[in-house]
Enzyme design. Structure first.
Site, PDB file in Angstrom:
ATOM      1  N   ASP A   1     -11.690  -4.236   2.841  1.00 37.64           N
ATOM      2  CA  ASP A   1     -12.565  -3.092   2.585  1.00 37.64           C
ATOM      3  C   ASP A   1     -14.055  -3.476   2.627  1.00 37.64           C
ATOM      4  O   ASP A   1     -14.896  -2.624   2.894  1.00 37.64           O
ATOM      5  CB  ASP A   1     -12.214  -2.442   1.237  1.00 37.64           C
TER       6      ASP A   1
ATOM      7  N   HIS B   1      -8.308 -11.486 -14.358  1.00 34.74           N
ATOM      8  CA  HIS B   1      -7.630 -11.066 -15.580  1.00 34.74           C
ATOM      9  C   HIS B   1      -6.141 -10.974 -15.294  1.00 34.74           C
ATOM     10  O   HIS B   1      -5.729 -10.522 -14.232  1.00 34.74           O
ATOM     11  CB  HIS B   1      -8.160  -9.713 -16.054  1.00 34.74           C
ATOM     12  N   SER B   2      -5.335 -11.416 -16.268  1.00 37.50           N
ATOM     13  CA  SER B   2      -3.882 -11.391 -16.065  1.00 37.50           C
ATOM     14  C   SER B   2      -3.200 -10.794 -17.288  1.00 37.50           C
ATOM     15  O   SER B   2      -3.687 -10.931 -18.413  1.00 37.50           O
ATOM     16  CB  SER B   2      -3.381 -12.816 -15.836  1.00 37.50           C
TER      17      SER B   2
ATOM     18  N   LYS C   1       0.822   3.260  -3.187  1.00 36.72           N
ATOM     19  CA  LYS C   1      -0.401   3.974  -3.527  1.00 36.72           C
ATOM     20  C   LYS C   1      -0.074   5.384  -4.051  1.00 36.72           C
ATOM     21  O   LYS C   1       0.854   6.029  -3.562  1.00 36.72           O
ATOM     22  CB  LYS C   1      -1.178   4.099  -2.208  1.00 36.72           C
TER      23      LYS C   1
ATOM     24  N   ASP D   1      -8.451  -3.817  -4.804  1.00 35.71           N
ATOM     25  CA  ASP D   1      -7.150  -3.471  -4.238  1.00 35.71           C
ATOM     26  C   ASP D   1      -6.092  -4.396  -4.836  1.00 35.71           C
ATOM     27  O   ASP D   1      -6.290  -5.613  -4.895  1.00 35.71           O
ATOM     28  CB  ASP D   1      -7.173  -3.674  -2.716  1.00 35.71           C
TER      29      ASP D   1
ATOM     30  N   ASP E   1     -10.725   0.743   7.484  1.00 35.83           N
ATOM     31  CA  ASP E   1      -9.480   0.008   7.740  1.00 35.83           C
ATOM     32  C   ASP E   1      -8.303   0.955   7.525  1.00 35.83           C
ATOM     33  O   ASP E   1      -8.323   1.827   6.662  1.00 35.83           O
ATOM     34  CB  ASP E   1      -9.364  -1.279   6.893  1.00 35.83           C
TER      35      ASP E   1
ATOM     36  N   CYS F   1       0.822  -1.204   0.000  1.00 39.50           N
ATOM     37  CA  CYS F   1       0.000   0.000   0.000  1.00 39.50           C
ATOM     38  C   CYS F   1       0.858   1.257   0.000  1.00 39.50           C
ATOM     39  O   CYS F   1       0.367   2.356  -0.241  1.00 39.50           O
ATOM     40  CB  CYS F   1      -0.952   0.011   1.196  1.00 39.50           C
TER      41      CYS F   1
ATOM     42  N   ASP G   1     -14.917   6.535   1.544  1.00 41.67           N
ATOM     43  CA  ASP G   1     -15.201   5.246   2.155  1.00 41.67           C
ATOM     44  C   ASP G   1     -14.364   4.134   1.551  1.00 41.67           C
ATOM     45  O   ASP G   1     -13.707   4.314   0.529  1.00 41.67           O
ATOM     46  CB  ASP G   1     -16.699   4.946   2.077  1.00 41.67           C
ATOM     47  N   ASP G   2     -14.406   2.977   2.221  1.00 33.20           N
ATOM     48  CA  ASP G   2     -13.555   1.855   1.823  1.00 33.20           C
ATOM     49  C   ASP G   2     -14.079   1.142   0.591  1.00 33.20           C
ATOM     50  O   ASP G   2     -13.324   0.527  -0.141  1.00 33.20           O
ATOM     51  CB  ASP G   2     -13.463   0.853   2.975  1.00 33.20           C
TER      52      ASP G   2
END
Ligand code: CO
Ligand code: CO
Length: 352
Positions: free
Chosen positions: A91, A140-141, A20, A68, A229, A17, A50-51
């Site tokens: 979340d 998806h990759s 970010k 995420d 969170d 994170c 909000d999450d």
């Protein structure tokens, strides 16, 4: 290349994170755009920080939707997958929802990493999803320069039982269910100051699902007025977002803040990320340190968490009993502060 010799944190520039995009940058970009963010059925959109988004389906059912993903914050592929999934599921819990389905998002450098690593990342994510009793329904990759992994998660919530950021009430007590410090500890891991064994407490904490429904009764849950969170923007950023959305102020006292083992040393040694700086910039006008704080102590507020704990705003009379129950699953849960009247602007007061 064998899975044993690759340390995943060494394959990327930024991890977790902490990678970010800064909140101030996002705000600037979004302020010039007219996106379709309002409409019929929308219960929680993106204006209260909000999450997750919440969209009403029927009188007693709403969808909770969140996504995420990030680059490796630990070296072991299985642990990375497990943490990334726990972080994405969080979340949904932070909105009071129960995760039901997930889609995987995977970017993988096929040129430089063995596909066994991919398998281990997915196996870790699968174990988190199994614990959450949620199903992986697709994904998806892409072949990419650096490994990135995460989930888009869909959950369900009763429209009257949503924990938005906007519900904190003056007089509430604030409970944080996990200890802080994953940002500095994973920075220290990446720079080989600590090993995964050294930061075992942090790894266990990041893998723990923020599912508090297991340990709290329906009555307990009714005493939770707001939840979020603590993730990339740190305790300062996420608590301020909650304070602002709820039009209240909050106060936290340093001695009550739970800190992961070795996190104090890592902060004192200067194992920091770009997010420590951007989180400080984001909150500097709204955060007041009272008393004589040491620099590393201030950094606890800005430490970007990956799969951090829920911050719960709870009616004062029920916080003691709730904390006792939470400690069964979250041993480092702690009452860390109080909700105060805003007196003008929402502020975070940090006391010694
Ligand atoms: Co969140
Ligand atoms: Co998130």
């Amino acid at each position: 290349m064998s899975t044993e010799v690759v340390r995943l944190t060494q394959t990327v520039a930024k991890g977790g994170c902490a990678a970010k995009i800064a909140a101030t940058t996002l705000r600037r970009v979004l302020s010039n755009l007219d996106l379709p963010t309002q409409g019929a059925g929308l219960l929680v959109g993106n204006h209260t920080f909000d999450d997750a988004g919440v969209f009403q389906l029927t009188d007693d059912l709403a969808l909770v939707e969140t996504v995420d993903f990030f680059t490796p914050i630990v070296d072991t592929p299985y642990l990375f997958g497990k943490i990334a999934a726990a972080n994405a599921l969080s979340d949904v819990y932070a909105m009071g929802g129960v995760p039901k389905t997930a889609l995987a998002i995977l970017a993988f450098p096929l040129m430089s990493l063995d596909e066994k690593i991919m398998q281990e990342v997915l196996r870790g994510a699968g174990d988190s999803l199994r614990q959450a009793q949620a199903l992986l329904v697709g994904g998806h990759s892409i072949d990419d320069d650096t490994l990135k992994f995460g989930l888009a998660v869909t959950g369900l919530v009763h429209p009257q039982k949503i924990w938005s950021n906007a519900g904190a009430q003056v007089g509430d007590e604030l409970i944080l269910i996990k200890a802080l410090g994953t940002g500095t500890l994973t920075a220290a891991l990446k720079r080989s100051f600590y090993t995964e064994e050294d930061i075992a407490e942090a790894i266990t904490s990041m893998m723990t699902l923020n599912n508090i429904f297991d340990v709290l009764s329906a009555e307990d849950l009714g005493h939770i007025h707001a939840a979020t969170d603590i993730t990339g923007f740190g305790l300062a950023g996420h608590s301020w977002q909650m304070a602002k959305a709820s039009q209240v102020s909050m106060s936290f006292s340093l001695p009550s803040l739970p800190l992961l083992e070795k996190a104090a040393t890592a902060l004192q040694e200067g194992y920091l990320t770009k997010a420590h700086k951007s989180n400080r910039e984001y909150t500097q006008d709204h955060l007041q340190f009272q008393g004589d704080w040491q620099e590393w102590q201030k950094l606890i507020f800005f430490d970007p968490q990956t799969s951090g704990g829920l911050l719960l705003s709870v009616s004062a009379g029920s916080s003691e009993e709730m904390l006792k129950k939470l400690k069964e699953k979250f041993p480092r849960a702690q009452k860390i502060g109080k909700v105060l009247p805003a007196q003008g602007q929402a502020k975070i007061h940090a006391t010694l």
